[in-house]
Design a protein around this motif. Structure first.
Motif, PDB file in Angstrom:
ATOM      1  N   LYS A 171       2.329  -4.318 -13.058  1.00 14.79           N
ATOM      2  CA  LYS A 171       2.498  -5.319 -14.112  1.00 14.79           C
ATOM      3  C   LYS A 171       3.387  -6.477 -13.693  1.00 14.79           C
ATOM      4  N   ILE A 172       4.151  -6.318 -12.595  1.00 11.86           N
ATOM      5  CA  ILE A 172       5.014  -7.428 -12.159  1.00 11.86           C
ATOM      6  C   ILE A 172       4.495  -8.107 -10.894  1.00 11.86           C
ATOM      7  N   ARG A 173       3.282  -7.718 -10.439  1.00  6.96           N
ATOM      8  CA  ARG A 173       2.729  -8.434  -9.291  1.00  6.96           C
ATOM      9  C   ARG A 173       2.358  -9.856  -9.728  1.00  6.96           C
ATOM     10  N   ARG A 174       2.125 -10.740  -8.761  1.00 13.26           N
ATOM     11  CA  ARG A 174       1.750 -12.102  -9.103  1.00 13.26           C
ATOM     12  C   ARG A 174       0.425 -12.127  -9.854  1.00 13.26           C
ATOM     13  N   PRO A 175       0.266 -13.032 -10.811  1.00 18.84           N
ATOM     14  CA  PRO A 175      -1.007 -13.137 -11.533  1.00 18.84           C
ATOM     15  C   PRO A 175      -2.164 -13.374 -10.562  1.00 18.84           C
ATOM     16  N   GLY A 176      -3.236 -12.662 -10.783  1.00 17.11           N
ATOM     17  CA  GLY A 176      -4.426 -12.850  -9.961  1.00 17.11           C
ATOM     18  C   GLY A 176      -4.476 -12.010  -8.707  1.00 17.11           C
ATOM     19  N   VAL A 177      -3.395 -11.312  -8.370  1.00 16.76           N
ATOM     20  CA  VAL A 177      -3.402 -10.464  -7.167  1.00 16.76           C
ATOM     21  C   VAL A 177      -4.239  -9.217  -7.450  1.00 16.76           C
ATOM     22  N   PRO A 178      -5.277  -8.981  -6.660  1.00 17.53           N
ATOM     23  CA  PRO A 178      -6.172  -7.863  -6.945  1.00 17.53           C
ATOM     24  C   PRO A 178      -5.575  -6.514  -6.563  1.00 17.53           C
ATOM     25  N   VAL A 179      -6.037  -5.484  -7.267  1.00 14.45           N
ATOM     26  CA  VAL A 179      -5.647  -4.104  -6.996  1.00 14.45           C
ATOM     27  C   VAL A 179      -6.886  -3.350  -6.540  1.00 14.45           C
ATOM     28  N   VAL A 180      -6.781  -2.704  -5.384  1.00 12.86           N
ATOM     29  CA  VAL A 180      -7.884  -1.958  -4.790  1.00 12.86           C
ATOM     30  C   VAL A 180      -7.468  -0.488  -4.730  1.00 12.86           C
ATOM     31  N   ALA A 181      -8.305   0.397  -5.224  1.00 11.14           N
ATOM     32  CA  ALA A 181      -7.987   1.824  -5.230  1.00 11.14           C
ATOM     33  C   ALA A 181      -8.834   2.566  -4.204  1.00 11.14           C
ATOM     34  N   LEU A 182      -8.235   3.589  -3.582  1.00  6.43           N
ATOM     35  CA  LEU A 182      -8.927   4.432  -2.615  1.00  6.43           C
ATOM     36  C   LEU A 182      -9.210   5.791  -3.237  1.00  6.43           C
ATOM     37  N   VAL A 183     -10.480   6.213  -3.230  1.00  8.36           N
ATOM     38  CA  VAL A 183     -10.851   7.542  -3.712  1.00  8.36           C
ATOM     39  C   VAL A 183     -11.984   8.088  -2.854  1.00  8.36           C
ATOM     40  N   PHE A 184     -12.130   9.403  -2.875  1.00 11.81           N
ATOM     41  CA  PHE A 184     -13.284  10.011  -2.231  1.00 11.81           C
ATOM     42  C   PHE A 184     -14.536   9.756  -3.085  1.00 11.81           C
ATOM     43  N   PRO A 185     -15.732   9.852  -2.504  1.00 15.18           N
ATOM     44  CA  PRO A 185     -16.947   9.459  -3.226  1.00 15.18           C
ATOM     45  C   PRO A 185     -17.118  10.136  -4.585  1.00 15.18           C
ATOM     46  N   THR A 238       0.849  -1.183   0.000  1.00 15.99           N
ATOM     47  CA  THR A 238       0.000   0.000   0.000  1.00 15.99           C
ATOM     48  C   THR A 238       0.890   1.240   0.000  1.00 15.99           C
ATOM     49  N   TYR A 239       0.424   2.354   0.551  1.00 13.85           N
ATOM     50  CA  TYR A 239       1.171   3.602   0.454  1.00 13.85           C
ATOM     51  C   TYR A 239       0.902   4.474   1.675  1.00 13.85           C
ATOM     52  N   VAL A 240       1.772   5.449   1.899  1.00 17.85           N
ATOM     53  CA  VAL A 240       1.567   6.459   2.938  1.00 17.85           C
ATOM     54  C   VAL A 240       0.972   7.687   2.257  1.00 17.85           C
ATOM     55  N   SER A 241      -0.169   8.120   2.728  1.00 13.84           N
ATOM     56  CA  SER A 241      -0.880   9.207   2.057  1.00 13.84           C
ATOM     57  C   SER A 241      -0.246  10.566   2.330  1.00 13.84           C
ATOM     58  N   ARG A 242      -0.333  11.439   1.321  1.00 15.39           N
ATOM     59  CA  ARG A 242      -0.046  12.854   1.493  1.00 15.39           C
ATOM     60  C   ARG A 242      -1.262  13.500   2.146  1.00 15.39           C
ATOM     61  N   PRO A 243      -1.116  14.755   2.653  1.00 13.71           N
ATOM     62  CA  PRO A 243      -2.200  15.354   3.434  1.00 13.71           C
ATOM     63  C   PRO A 243      -3.564  15.382   2.764  1.00 13.71           C
ATOM     64  N   THR A 244      -3.635  15.669   1.464  1.00 14.03           N
ATOM     65  CA  THR A 244      -4.955  15.791   0.828  1.00 14.03           C
ATOM     66  C   THR A 244      -5.477  14.492   0.252  1.00 14.03           C
ATOM     67  N   GLU A 245      -4.667  13.429   0.252  1.00 15.86           N
ATOM     68  CA  GLU A 245      -5.084  12.141  -0.303  1.00 15.86           C
ATOM     69  C   GLU A 245      -5.988  11.392   0.681  1.00 15.86           C
ATOM     70  N   PRO A 246      -6.735  10.392   0.196  1.00 16.80           N
ATOM     71  CA  PRO A 246      -7.430   9.504   1.129  1.00 16.80           C
ATOM     72  C   PRO A 246      -6.445   8.982   2.177  1.00 16.80           C
ATOM     73  N   GLY A 247      -6.727   9.265   3.429  1.00 16.63           N
ATOM     74  CA  GLY A 247      -5.759   8.971   4.491  1.00 16.63           C
ATOM     75  C   GLY A 247      -5.558   7.489   4.737  1.00 16.63           C
ATOM     76  N   THR A 248      -4.298   7.089   4.867  1.00 20.09           N
ATOM     77  CA  THR A 248      -3.998   5.673   5.103  1.00 20.09           C
ATOM     78  C   THR A 248      -3.397   5.405   6.482  1.00 20.09           C
ATOM     79  N   HIS A 249      -3.243   6.431   7.326  1.00 23.40           N
ATOM     80  CA  HIS A 249      -2.570   6.189   8.614  1.00 23.40           C
ATOM     81  C   HIS A 249      -3.345   5.210   9.490  1.00 23.40           C
ATOM     82  N   VAL A 250      -4.670   5.283   9.453  1.00 23.73           N
ATOM     83  CA  VAL A 250      -5.471   4.345  10.249  1.00 23.73           C
ATOM     84  C   VAL A 250      -5.384   2.947   9.643  1.00 23.73           C
ATOM     85  N   ILE A 251      -5.429   2.875   8.315  1.00 23.53           N
ATOM     86  CA  ILE A 251      -5.317   1.590   7.623  1.00 23.53           C
ATOM     87  C   ILE A 251      -4.013   0.892   7.985  1.00 23.53           C
TER      88      ILE A 251
END
Length: 222
Positions: free
Chosen positions: A169-183, A70-83
């Motif tokens: 493109k180099i992740r294992r085949p079948g590994v899902p990608v989940v995106a975080l966005v505001f509504p 996953t990733y560490v969010s910047r201030p205006t991005e969907p926050g990931t600190h709790v995640i």
């Protein structure tokens, strides 16, 4: 949308006009969405971060994953600190982007919030552990990726650097990608399709603070 409390697309930025090249349309969208994100107050961002974590915990691919990239969010991005805290608390191994040797993009393992420091100006905070190599993404059972927008075809609008598209493109085949966005950043492709190019990697699910939705299964290898 699973767990959808109240879908909202009010004030949805869409400065795309007919005939616009995909690359130009992406840049216009990025500017508009970033400006819209900057208007969200710190209080609302923090509330959203907790809601994102609650929703993400109900996504089976994330709930059952032993290794999460996953990733560490910047201030205006969907926050990931709790995640990040919740994933670590349940014993998941968490991989985060870092700058490697020669400014190469790399991964390192999350230890705890106190270990995250800004190690280069303008960069999100990074863990201090050793760089594991770009190929560390092959260890992930799921990738929770940042996005500026997603549409219901699974098209993801990223920040423009192309790093995630290359790494996905180099992740294992079948590994899902989940995106975080505001509504309001989840788009209906029938009326507001996101511009896409051949190198773009689609996502398998989208998470907002209001719920999550599985998206059409991308073609094999996507």
């Amino acid at each position: 949308m699973h767990g959808d409390r109240k879908g909202s697309r009010a004030h949805q930025p869409y400065p795309v006009v007919a005939g616009m090249e995909a690359a130009d349309a992406k840049e216009e969208l990025r500017r508009a969405i970033r400006a819209h994100r900057a208007e969200r107050s710190p209080r609302l961002r923090d509330a959203a971060a907790h809601a994102f974590a609650d929703v993400l915990a109900t996504v089976p691919a994330v709930r059952d994953a032993q290794v999460v990239a996953t990733y560490v969010s910047r201030p205006t991005e969907p926050g990931t600190h709790v995640i990040l805290e919740q994933l670590a608390a349940r014993g998941a191994r968490v991989l985060l982007p870092v700058l490697g040797a020669g400014l190469a993009r790399d991964w390192a393992e999350y230890a705890d919030a106190d270990d995250l420091l800004e190690r280069a100006p303008g960069r999100p905070p990074e863990p201090s552990g050793p760089a594991l190599g770009a190929e560390a993404i092959t260890q992930a059972d799921v990738v929770v990726a940042p996005a500026l927008a997603v549409d219901d075809r699974g098209v993801r609008l990223g920040q423009g650097g192309g790093w995630y598209d290359r790494l996905l493109k180099i992740r294992r085949p079948g590994v899902p990608v989940v995106a975080l966005v505001f509504p309001e950043e989840f788009y209906d492709s029938a009326t507001h399709p996101l511009p896409a190019e051949g190198h773009d990697v689609p996502v398998h699910a989208v998470v907002t603070p209001e719920g999550w939705r599985e998206l059409p299964t991308p073609a094999p290898g996507a």
